[in-house]
Design an enzyme around this catalytic site. Structure first.
Site, PDB file in Angstrom:
ATOM      1  CB  SER A  22      -0.950   0.024   1.201  1.00 39.12           C
ATOM      2  OG  SER A  22      -0.236   0.053   2.411  1.00 39.12           O
ATOM      3  CE  LYS A  27      -2.749   1.659   5.126  1.00 34.26           C
ATOM      4  NZ  LYS A  27      -2.225   1.238   3.806  1.00 34.26           N
TER       5      LYS A  27
END
Length: 365
Positions: free
Chosen positions: A257, A302
């Site tokens: 990611s 996140k």
């Protein structure tokens, strides 16, 4: 004892009993929470995250932070009290255990898989950034892994360059499977390769390996599908040679990611001026060699982690926008991106103050 006191005592004892029971009742869930966020333009643990040599680099300012998610280990047994607390908390997310560790995957297997994905994401980030800058990158298809006990074992090796299959040129990894599966199980297939050792020697000497070998392998039947499918027991991947050295130094991080943010960090260091204009930009997203940005897991965690460190803008993969927009941290702008070009255009708007032009995430995507 007065009735009111007795009732309160009974209620208290019942609550204690329920809490004790909750501690001992195990549930099949795992927890996700915000992990560290690291500025790809800066140092981490005393050394630059991005180290480039053999090419001119330029000073950078601001932040281009990659973000991470912490997860409970594969062998962690969550109890009911922890699950309820996680469901109620703002900065954690409780998900079914199989979501993080499917098919009984062990902690070791998950760590290994994440490490491989992280390594691949670094390679793709380098390729995407250099392609965006018009810097040529040499690429070829290689044998990535050889399955133990397969027909290819001992004949093909990890790192061998696959030039052709049955005389048909191989340009991308998918070509290998397409050409092999034209056969029936039990038929022979011919691989034209450059052995890994010869390829490595040629790269070290900054030359192109030209001598090839033909390797004949008898196919076998795949056991992962209902229909008969011929295989030889390898997986193929793309390898690259870069015109200068780009090292990404970041330990204890896994998964794919961070690809987008690594690519942007590399681009920023190789171009004059500042991509961010000194602003604090964070983000996430996988990236492929062509600069396409893909979705990731745990985006809600996140964004929380990024905002807690001071991020003002968060580059969000298009397919993660709806989930991220459900509970956006106050003061954080979610910017929708689908390619590295989208991200670069968004950064231009951010540094020039044209934030009204930013493609923002909404609950609809």
């Amino acid at each position: 004892m007065p009735r009111r006191t007795a009732t309160m005592l009974a209620s208290t004892l019942m609550l204690i009993a329920l809490l004790c029971a909750g501690v001992f009742i195990k549930v099949p869930y795992s927890e996700m929470s915000p992990g560290p966020t690291v500025n790809t333009l800066d140092d981490h643990d005393g050394q630059p995250v991005l180290q480039i040599s053999g090419r001119r680099t330029y000073p950078t300012t601001g932040h281009l932070n990659m973000t991470t998610v912490r997860v409970t280990s594969a062998d962690y047994n969550m109890n009911l009290v922890e699950a309820v607390y996680g469901w109620l908390a703002h900065d954690t997310k409780v998900v079914p255990h199989d979501t993080l560790y499917p098919d009984g995957k062990t902690e070791q297997q998950s760590t290994q898989e994440n490490a491989e994905e992280f390594s691949q994401s670094q390679e793709s980030a380098k390729v995407a950034a250099l392609k965006e800058l018009g810097i040529p990158v040499k690429s070829w298809v290689i044998v990535s892994t050889v399955l133990k006990g397969s027909p290819a074992e001992g004949k093909l090796h990890a790192g061998d360059v696959i030039k052709a299959v049955d005389g048909s040129a191989v340009k991308v990894p998918e070509d290998v499977a397409k050409l092999v599966t034209k056969h029936k199980p039990g038929e022979r297939v011919v691989f034209t390769i450059v052995p890994a050792k010869e390829q490595a020697a040629a790269e070290k000497a900054h030359k192109t390996a030209t001598e090839t070998q033909n390797v004949t392998i008898t196919t076998t039947k795949s056991h992962d599908t209902a229909r008969e499918r011929a295989i030889v027991g390898i997986s193929a991947a793309t390898d690259h040679t870069f015109p200068f050295t780009i090292d990404i130094k970041l330990a204890d991080v896994g998964g794919p990611s961070a690809g987008l943010m690594f690519a942007l960090g590399i681009y920023d260091k190789l171009t004059p001026g500042s991509l961010t204009g000194g602003k604090f930009v964070a983000g996430t997203g996988t990236i492929d060699d062509d600069g396409q940005v893909g979705p990731i897991g745990g985006v809600e965690m996140k964004t929380v982690g990024a905002r807690s460190k001071g991020a003002q803008y968060f580059l969000t993969p298009k397919d993660n926008c709806a989930a991220a927009a459900e509970d956006t941290p106050e003061g954080l702008t979610l910017v929708k991106v689908n390619t590295i070009d989208d991200a670069l255009n968004a950064l231009k708007d951010i540094r020039t103050g044209k934030t009204a032009d930013l493609p923002k995430c909404t609950a609809k995507g």
